[in-house]
Design a protein around this motif. Structure first.
Motif, PDB file in Angstrom:
ATOM      1  N   LEU A  11      44.701 -26.418  43.011  1.00 19.93           N
ATOM      2  CA  LEU A  11      44.978 -27.680  43.703  1.00 19.93           C
ATOM      3  C   LEU A  11      46.364 -28.195  43.331  1.00 19.93           C
ATOM      4  O   LEU A  11      47.105 -28.701  44.181  1.00 19.93           O
ATOM      5  N   ARG A  12      46.721 -28.061  42.037  1.00 16.25           N
ATOM      6  CA  ARG A  12      48.042 -28.533  41.593  1.00 16.25           C
ATOM      7  C   ARG A  12      49.146 -27.696  42.230  1.00 16.25           C
ATOM      8  O   ARG A  12      50.185 -28.226  42.638  1.00 16.25           O
ATOM      9  N   THR A  72      46.647 -36.936  49.650  1.00 18.24           N
ATOM     10  CA  THR A  72      45.579 -37.448  48.785  1.00 18.24           C
ATOM     11  C   THR A  72      45.684 -36.850  47.391  1.00 18.24           C
ATOM     12  O   THR A  72      45.537 -37.553  46.382  1.00 18.24           O
ATOM     13  N   LEU A  73      45.949 -35.536  47.340  1.00 18.44           N
ATOM     14  CA  LEU A  73      46.132 -34.900  46.038  1.00 18.44           C
ATOM     15  C   LEU A  73      47.358 -35.457  45.310  1.00 18.44           C
ATOM     16  O   LEU A  73      47.317 -35.686  44.096  1.00 18.44           O
ATOM     17  N   SER A  74      48.450 -35.675  46.041  1.00 16.06           N
ATOM     18  CA  SER A  74      49.664 -36.214  45.419  1.00 16.06           C
ATOM     19  C   SER A  74      49.392 -37.569  44.785  1.00 16.06           C
ATOM     20  O   SER A  74      49.808 -37.843  43.650  1.00 16.06           O
ATOM     21  N   ALA A  75      48.675 -38.430  45.504  1.00 22.08           N
ATOM     22  CA  ALA A  75      48.345 -39.748  44.966  1.00 22.08           C
ATOM     23  C   ALA A  75      47.443 -39.636  43.744  1.00 22.08           C
ATOM     24  O   ALA A  75      47.604 -40.366  42.748  1.00 22.08           O
ATOM     25  N   ALA A  76      46.490 -38.691  43.783  1.00 22.29           N
ATOM     26  CA  ALA A  76      45.567 -38.529  42.668  1.00 22.29           C
ATOM     27  C   ALA A  76      46.289 -38.024  41.423  1.00 22.29           C
ATOM     28  O   ALA A  76      46.074 -38.522  40.307  1.00 22.29           O
ATOM     29  N   MET A  78      49.448 -38.366  40.725  1.00 25.92           N
ATOM     30  CA  MET A  78      50.316 -39.441  40.241  1.00 25.92           C
ATOM     31  C   MET A  78      49.513 -40.457  39.419  1.00 25.92           C
ATOM     32  O   MET A  78      49.964 -40.942  38.383  1.00 25.92           O
ATOM     33  N   GLN A  79      48.311 -40.774  39.883  1.00 24.74           N
ATOM     34  CA  GLN A  79      47.466 -41.719  39.160  1.00 24.74           C
ATOM     35  C   GLN A  79      47.070 -41.164  37.797  1.00 24.74           C
ATOM     36  O   GLN A  79      47.028 -41.897  36.801  1.00 24.74           O
ATOM     37  N   ILE A  80      46.794 -39.858  37.746  1.00 23.18           N
ATOM     38  CA  ILE A  80      46.469 -39.236  36.467  1.00 23.18           C
ATOM     39  C   ILE A  80      47.658 -39.326  35.510  1.00 23.18           C
ATOM     40  O   ILE A  80      47.513 -39.676  34.332  1.00 23.18           O
ATOM     41  N   GLU A  81      48.851 -39.024  36.008  1.00 16.65           N
ATOM     42  CA  GLU A  81      50.045 -39.095  35.168  1.00 16.65           C
ATOM     43  C   GLU A  81      50.285 -40.511  34.653  1.00 16.65           C
ATOM     44  O   GLU A  81      50.636 -40.718  33.487  1.00 16.65           O
TER      45      GLU A  81
END
Length: 321
Positions: A11-12, A72-76, A78-81
């Motif tokens: 996914l990354r 959606t993955l990009s936002a997720a 970023m939130q993790i970081e």
């Protein structure tokens, strides 16, 4: 969903490739080879049963499914970081603390080792200032201020430290020659003054109920210089107890007339950017203030214990000490 999350690396890889538009750029960002990115994307497509990229291998473009998944993955990610960064910041916080310059040198710095020992993950960056307590605390996480009057209610961010006590101090050798026994013995004597605290003598005179007239002597820019001049035997100065208590107890200065409440008090004010670290620092400040030794018998009648602050802390600032 749990099954798909096993493909976190894939996914990354897909998110980086879709965001950057090229496998080589994604490989550079993730520190792998372009071939590894391509393999991860193919594994993800097989696991999901959908095609995520189409077009030539050197410049693939997102399919409809890929365009849906990538942002959606990009936002997720970023939130993790951001969550990890915030956690690390809480673990290794540096507080910006502003306080009056002489207070910083003569009271805070000599005690700061104790805070570092008890809270090694919280750094303290000191900013000495000669501004009044009215300066907005948003520039600092904690502002140690001097205030007067009791015309406003306290706020949850205000932490009482101690009431200021003033008294005449001078070098022991000079004290032996002058033999000061009561306020009247200061009449018409030259005194040392501080530019930022020219009212010290009048405040002390009012506190002892005696209109002592003194002659203006040498004036210094900051209290620190005035106190050093007094220690060097150059004259008498009025000083706050918390700035000279170590010198009095060590015999470098003597206070033959004791200390009396000036009407000023010290408070620590928290800003809301680092609440937990600021709270720990203010709790430590208050504990240090309560542990301060009190003046001897001559000044004891003017002392109010630090453990029993007034119910309504003041708000209006006075200039630096």
């Amino acid at each position: 969903m749990k099954q798909h999350l096993r493909h976190m690396n894939a996914l990354r890889a897909f998110e980086a490739a879709g965001r950057l538009g090229r496998m080589t750029l994604a490989a550079d960002e993730l520190h792998v080879t372009p071939g590894a990115i391509s393999r991860q994307v193919r594994q993800l497509e097989d696991a999901l049963g959908v095609v995520l990229f189409e077009g030539p291998k050197n410049r693939p473009v997102l399919t409809v499914a890929g365009k849906y998944l990538q942002p959606t993955l990009s936002a997720a990610f970023m939130q993790i970081e951001q969550a990890v960064d915030a956690m690390l910041e809480r673990q290794h916080t540096t507080l910006d603390v502003s306080c009056l310059s002489t207070f910083t040198m003569r009271w805070l710095i000599p005690r700061l080792y104790d805070f570092h020992a008890s809270q090694p993950d919280i750094g303290v960056r000191l900013k000495a200032t000669d501004q009044s307590a009215a300066t907005p605390v948003s520039r600092s996480d904690v502002a140690i201020s001097v205030v007067q009057d009791e015309d406003e209610e306290a706020t949850p961010a205000d932490v009482f430290l101690f009431d200021e006590l003033l008294g005449p101090v001078l070098a022991p050798g000079l004290a032996d020659r002058l033999r000061l026994g009561e306020p009247a013995d200061l009449e018409n004597r030259e005194i040392l003054q501080t530019r930022t605290r020219r009212n010290a003598w009048s405040m002390w005179s009012a506190s002892v109920g005696s209109a002592v007239r003194v002659l203006p002597g040498t004036e210094f820019e900051h209290y620190y210089f005035t106190l050093e001049a007094a220690i060097g035997g150059l004259g008498i100065c009025i000083a706050p107890w918390h700035l000279v208590m170590d010198d009095v107890r060590a015999g470098r200065l003597t206070a033959p007339l004791g200390f009396h409440a000036s009407g000023y008090r010290y408070v620590a004010r928290r800003n809301g950017t680092r609440d937990e670290a600021a709270r720990l620092f203010c709790d430590w400040l208050q504990a240090q203030a309560m542990a301060m030794p009190q003046p001897g018998p001559l000044g004891a009648r003017a002392v109010r214990p630090a453990s029993a602050p007034r119910s309504r802390p003041p708000s209006r600032a006075r200039r630096a000490r």
